[in-house]
Structures are given as structure tokens and as C-alpha cells.
Design a protein around this motif. Structure first.
Motif, PDB file in Angstrom:
ATOM      1  N   PRO A 200       1.298  -1.420   0.225  1.00  0.00           N
ATOM      2  CA  PRO A 200       0.143   0.044  -0.071  1.00  0.00           C
ATOM      3  C   PRO A 200       0.805   1.490   0.068  1.00  0.00           C
ATOM      4  N   PHE A 201       0.544   1.972  -0.843  1.00  0.00           N
ATOM      5  CA  PHE A 201       1.427   3.232  -0.968  1.00  0.00           C
ATOM      6  C   PHE A 201       1.141   4.583   0.136  1.00  0.00           C
ATOM      7  N   GLU A 202       0.141   3.883   1.308  1.00  0.00           N
ATOM      8  CA  GLU A 202       0.542   4.314   2.235  1.00  0.00           C
ATOM      9  C   GLU A 202       1.084   4.231   3.503  1.00  0.00           C
ATOM     10  N   GLY A 203       1.444   3.359   3.007  1.00  0.00           N
ATOM     11  CA  GLY A 203       2.784   2.823   4.170  1.00  0.00           C
ATOM     12  C   GLY A 203       4.011   2.522   3.738  1.00  0.00           C
ATOM     13  N   LEU A 204       4.292   3.259   2.721  1.00  0.00           N
ATOM     14  CA  LEU A 204       6.284   3.838   2.133  1.00  0.00           C
ATOM     15  C   LEU A 204       6.171   4.854   3.203  1.00  0.00           C
ATOM     16  N   GLN A 205       5.947   5.348   4.092  1.00  0.00           N
ATOM     17  CA  GLN A 205       6.808   6.510   4.611  1.00  0.00           C
ATOM     18  C   GLN A 205       7.472   7.314   3.141  1.00  0.00           C
ATOM     19  N   THR A 206       6.308   7.833   2.439  1.00  0.00           N
ATOM     20  CA  THR A 206       7.305   8.725   1.632  1.00  0.00           C
ATOM     21  C   THR A 206       8.029  10.164   2.153  1.00  0.00           C
ATOM     22  N   ASN A 207       7.174  10.201   3.507  1.00  0.00           N
ATOM     23  CA  ASN A 207       7.301  12.080   3.963  1.00  0.00           C
ATOM     24  C   ASN A 207       8.735  11.883   4.181  1.00  0.00           C
ATOM     25  N   VAL A 208       9.088  10.063   5.417  1.00  0.00           N
ATOM     26  CA  VAL A 208      10.316   9.975   5.243  1.00  0.00           C
ATOM     27  C   VAL A 208      12.040   9.755   4.707  1.00  0.00           C
ATOM     28  N   ASN A 209      11.254   8.983   3.688  1.00  0.00           N
ATOM     29  CA  ASN A 209      11.979   8.396   2.819  1.00  0.00           C
ATOM     30  C   ASN A 209      12.283   9.029   1.148  1.00  0.00           C
ATOM     31  N   GLY A 210      11.745  10.274   1.298  1.00  0.00           N
ATOM     32  CA  GLY A 210      11.734  11.173  -0.244  1.00  0.00           C
ATOM     33  C   GLY A 210      12.189   9.726  -0.758  1.00  0.00           C
ATOM     34  N   ASN A 211      13.387  10.192  -1.449  1.00  0.00           N
ATOM     35  CA  ASN A 211      13.956   9.777  -3.066  1.00  0.00           C
ATOM     36  C   ASN A 211      14.997   8.879  -2.392  1.00  0.00           C
ATOM     37  N   LYS A 212      15.192   8.293  -1.850  1.00  0.00           N
ATOM     38  CA  LYS A 212      15.813   6.941  -1.350  1.00  0.00           C
ATOM     39  C   LYS A 212      15.088   6.113  -1.376  1.00  0.00           C
ATOM     40  N   ILE A 213      15.623   5.078  -2.863  1.00  0.00           N
ATOM     41  CA  ILE A 213      15.356   4.147  -3.745  1.00  0.00           C
ATOM     42  C   ILE A 213      15.462   2.672  -3.272  1.00  0.00           C
ATOM     43  N   GLY A 214      16.727   3.192  -1.360  1.00  0.00           N
ATOM     44  CA  GLY A 214      17.579   1.993  -1.106  1.00  0.00           C
ATOM     45  C   GLY A 214      16.624   1.564  -0.120  1.00  0.00           C
ATOM     46  N   ALA A 215      15.641   2.489   0.323  1.00  0.00           N
ATOM     47  CA  ALA A 215      14.900   2.198   1.863  1.00  0.00           C
ATOM     48  C   ALA A 215      13.286   1.724   1.219  1.00  0.00           C
ATOM     49  N   TYR A 216      13.035   1.956  -0.087  1.00  0.00           N
ATOM     50  CA  TYR A 216      12.180   1.010  -0.293  1.00  0.00           C
ATOM     51  C   TYR A 216      11.711  -0.594  -1.415  1.00  0.00           C
ATOM     52  N   LEU A 217      13.128   0.126  -1.659  1.00  0.00           N
ATOM     53  CA  LEU A 217      13.388  -1.814  -2.012  1.00  0.00           C
ATOM     54  C   LEU A 217      14.265  -2.347  -1.052  1.00  0.00           C
ATOM     55  N   ALA A 218      14.695  -1.957   0.602  1.00  0.00           N
ATOM     56  CA  ALA A 218      14.583  -2.785   1.191  1.00  0.00           C
ATOM     57  C   ALA A 218      13.459  -3.460   1.900  1.00  0.00           C
ATOM     58  N   LEU A 219      12.339  -2.634   2.034  1.00  0.00           N
ATOM     59  CA  LEU A 219      11.387  -3.000   2.109  1.00  0.00           C
ATOM     60  C   LEU A 219      10.443  -4.014   0.979  1.00  0.00           C
ATOM     61  N   PHE A 220      10.833  -3.867  -0.082  1.00  0.00           N
ATOM     62  CA  PHE A 220      10.419  -5.072  -0.967  1.00  0.00           C
ATOM     63  C   PHE A 220      11.490  -6.538  -0.498  1.00  0.00           C
ATOM     64  N   ALA A 221      12.166  -6.363  -0.870  1.00  0.00           N
ATOM     65  CA  ALA A 221      13.573  -6.833  -0.357  1.00  0.00           C
ATOM     66  C   ALA A 221      12.505  -7.710   0.785  1.00  0.00           C
ATOM     67  N   HIS A 222      12.196  -7.932   1.890  1.00  0.00           N
ATOM     68  CA  HIS A 222      12.101  -7.741   3.165  1.00  0.00           C
ATOM     69  C   HIS A 222      10.857  -8.857   2.714  1.00  0.00           C
ATOM     70  N   GLU A 223      10.051  -8.227   2.218  1.00  0.00           N
ATOM     71  CA  GLU A 223       8.249  -9.174   1.977  1.00  0.00           C
ATOM     72  C   GLU A 223       8.594 -10.162   0.627  1.00  0.00           C
ATOM     73  N   TYR A 224       9.981  -9.829  -0.023  1.00  0.00           N
ATOM     74  CA  TYR A 224      10.453 -11.002  -1.115  1.00  0.00           C
ATOM     75  C   TYR A 224      10.857 -12.344   0.111  1.00  0.00           C
ATOM     76  N   GLY A 225      11.461 -11.946   0.906  1.00  0.00           N
ATOM     77  CA  GLY A 225      12.094 -12.631   1.937  1.00  0.00           C
ATOM     78  C   GLY A 225      11.009 -13.491   2.611  1.00  0.00           C
ATOM     79  N   HIS A 226      10.475 -12.932   2.701  1.00  0.00           N
ATOM     80  CA  HIS A 226       8.716 -14.341   3.471  1.00  0.00           C
ATOM     81  C   HIS A 226       8.803 -15.326   2.350  1.00  0.00           C
ATOM     82  N   HIS A 227       8.771 -14.327   1.560  1.00  0.00           N
ATOM     83  CA  HIS A 227       8.187 -15.345   0.084  1.00  0.00           C
ATOM     84  C   HIS A 227       8.773 -16.788   0.155  1.00  0.00           C
ATOM     85  N   ILE A 228      10.115 -16.087  -0.161  1.00  0.00           N
ATOM     86  CA  ILE A 228      11.469 -17.420  -0.267  1.00  0.00           C
ATOM     87  C   ILE A 228      11.174 -18.090   0.710  1.00  0.00           C
ATOM     88  N   GLN A 229      10.578 -17.865   2.282  1.00  0.00           N
ATOM     89  CA  GLN A 229      10.408 -19.114   3.760  1.00  0.00           C
ATOM     90  C   GLN A 229       9.079 -19.916   3.041  1.00  0.00           C
TER      91      GLN A 229
END
Length: 341
Positions: A200-229
Motif C-alpha cells: 500500500p502506498f500509504e505504508g511507504l513513508q514517503t514523507n520520511v524516505n523522500g527519493n531514497k530508493i534503497g529504503a523502498y527496495l529494502a521494504l520490498f526485499a524484506h517481503e520477498y524474503g518472506h516469499h522465499i521462506q
């Protein structure tokens, strides 16, 4: 050429650089895989990551602790199920191919020397709008699959591509129930019954992370890690262990923390693959990913269940996965208790 601040360490061997030629195809066995992942007695099966709820802008790290370590690599085996004909001449069959193994610490995922494959990800420019965020994560998905599908193949475990959903509004439904942001913070989460990453876009904390794609990809990578599990069977096994111990008991919560911190470690492994492939994953992106990990954790939410791990360990395991890039190094179920607190 300038070296990255958190490059993979040489003492664990070279990161796998094999070019992905083919992705493991198990679509024909999808139904059987999902039944094995989520069958049996009904237990909680979503992974709603409170570690990715809103941290304060002034979050800081704890004092340094020892680097998380994992013990020796266990081995395990799986057994095949044979088709059995019925007396009415119809047959019931189990799809051929790898099966999930319902184990945690001795799951086949942690046997052997498995690292993510090098991938080159050329991602669209980040813009903090729902449409642009959806395009960004959609473009990232093939990079995650190219890095992780060969790992599952080498471990003789199933793999299917997860779906990604981008819900909007205050209230929406998933395969794991109803999410209502008017009652609680709704961050990204993985749902195993419908094999979907919810972003959900509202959960991405864009007001904190700005344009730091490392933070957004870290979130996505964490959830993908659950898929691997989930594909390995360890996610369901962890749910069962926690359920049997009592989800709110100290022992049950520790199992949940081990599961979450492992997803952090897997997330770091993906960044190792993507940094080696260059493209959009630069040194700055990696620095932002590492820094973001140390802002997440249970200690951002006083009084909440301790089911994700404190900030120091949340960051440590993500960094550890990036530096080591080996699944056995992410075996949090064998790690000391103080590294999963």
C-alpha cells in the motif's frame, strides 16, 4: 574504481555470478505447492511487518553488538509422493517436482553454499505517487526473481512468482483478511494464502524516505524474503512452532523474531546480487538500505509485542545478508538469542 562501503566480504567465497539462463518453471505444480505451504490446521499466515510501521524521524541505532552468526550447515532430505489410482479408474496425483519442507533450522534452504545470482536492475526514476511507485516495484520484480529462483532450484525447493498488489484507500481486503488503516497503521506485508506481496502506498513513508530508493527496495526485499521462506516451507513451520509454543509467550515471540530477522537477512542478500550487477543499485542506494534497517524495529513501538527484533538487530541482519550473501549465513534459527532479541 571506488569500492562500496558494504561490499560482500571475500572470506565467504565469491558471490555467484552465473548469468541467469532459465528460471525454474513449476507453474504446473502451483496448486500442490500452495497446498503444502498453507494446508492443514488453520493458523496465522500473513506476515504484517510492524518493523516497517512508521519509525520516528529521529530514530537512532543502539550501541554496537556482535555480528550475527550462524552455525554449521545442516542437511536434510525430502520424500516423493506417488500417485494412487482409485477403483473408479480416476486418479489422484501429486504434482511432480520439488516440495516445500516444513522445517526451520534444518530446512534444505540452509544446506549448501547458496548465494543470490548477480542481476542488473535498471529501474525507473522514483516518484512519490501511487502510479509511479507501482511502476517502480513492478519493474523490480523480475530482478528479484532472477536473483532468487536459481537459489531455490539449487536447493531443490519449489519456486513460483508471487503476485504484487498495490491497494489504495483506507480499507481493503487481502487473502489474509481485511486491512483497515483507520484503526491501525497498515504497512507492507506478505500473505501466503494468496501468494501476494501487498504494497500500500500509504505504508511507504514517503514523507520520511523522500527519493531514497534503497529504503523502498529494502521494504520490498524484506517481503520477498518472506516469499522465499514460504516457498521453502520454513515460514509455515515457524508459524506452527510459534502457535504451539503460544504466539504471545516469550518462546513464541522469539520464533517470530527469528523469522522476521531472517527476512531482513534475505533482503540484504538481494542487494548483494543487485549491487554486483550495477544498474540502478549504486553505492548510495546500498548505504540508504543499510541505514534504513537500523531505523526499524520493535523498540519504535513501546508496549507492542516483541515479534520483530530491536533496531540494532534489525539492521545487523540486513547488513549481514548483504555482506555474506549465503542462505546458511541467514539461518537465524541457529543464531544466539542476543542476536535475535
Amino acid at each position: 574504481m571506488q569500492q562500496p562501503p558494504y561490499r560482500p566480504k571475500s572470506n565467504t567465497g565469491m558471490i555467484v555470478t552465473i548469468t541467469l539462463v532459465s528460471v525454474l518453471v513449476v507453474v504446473g505444480g502451483l496448486i500442490g505447492v500452495l497446498a503444502a505451504v498453507d494446508g492443514g490446521k488453520r493458523k496465522p499466515s500473513s506476515v504484517a511487518d510492524s518493523g516497517y510501521d512508521y519509525p520516528t524521524a529521529t530514530s537512532s541505532t543502539y550501541s554496537a553488538t556482535s555480528t550475527p552468526t550462524s552455525s554449521a550447515r545442516p542437511t536434510s532430505s525430502t520424500s516423493a509422493t506417488r500417485s494412487t489410482p482409485t477403483q473408479t479408474r480416476t486418479t489422484t496425483s501429486t504434482p511432480s517436482g520439488p516440495k516445500p519442507v516444513l522445517r526451520t533450522k534444518d530446512n534444505p534452504l540452509f544446506a549448501g553454499d547458496h548465494g543470490t545470482n548477480t542481476v542488473t536492475c535498471n529501474l525507473p526514476k522514483w516518484q512519490s505517487t501511487p502510479a509511479a511507485a507501482q511502476a517502480f516495484f513492478t519493474a523490480a520484480m523480475p530482478c528479484f526473481e532472477a536473483a532468487w529462483a536459481p537459489v531455490m532450484q539449487r536447493a531443490n525447493l519449489p519456486y513460483v512468482r508471487p503476485k504484487v498488489a498495490f491497494p489504495s484507500g483506507k480499507r481493503w481486503e487481502s487473502g489474509c483478511g481485511v486491512a483497515d488503516s483507520t484503526k491501525e497503521d497498515v504497512a507492507a506485508f506478505y500473505c501466503s494464502p494468496d501468494v501476494t506481496l501487498y504494497m500500500p502506498f500509504e505504508g511507504l513513508q514517503t514523507n520520511v524516505n523522500g527519493n531514497k530508493i534503497g529504503a523502498y527496495l529494502a521494504l520490498f526485499a524484506h517481503e520477498y524474503g518472506h516469499h522465499i521462506q514460504a516457498m521453502s516451507g520454513s515460514l509455515k513451520a515457524a508459524h506452527q512452532e510459534s502457535y504451539e509454543l503460544g504466539p504471545d509467550s516469550a518462546a513464541g515471540l522469539e520464533i517470530q523474531r527469528r523469522k522476521e530477522l531472517q527476512a531482513q537477512c534475505f533482503g540484504g542478500m538481494w542487494f548483494a546480487a543487485a549491487w554486483n550487477g550495477k544498474g540502478s543499485i549504486t553505492d548510495a542506494v546500498v548505504r540508504d538500505m543499510i541505514a534504513d534497517g537500523y531505523t526499524r524495529g520493535d523498540d519504535n513501538n513501546p508496549g507492542a509485542p516483541r515479534d520483530h527484533g530491536k533496531r540494532q538487530n534489525y539492521g545487523n541482519w540486513q547488513k549481514h545478508g548483504y555482506e555474506k550473501n549465503r542462505t546458511y549465513q541467514c539461518n537465524t534459527y541457529l543464531a544466539p538469542a542476543n542476536s535475535v532479541s
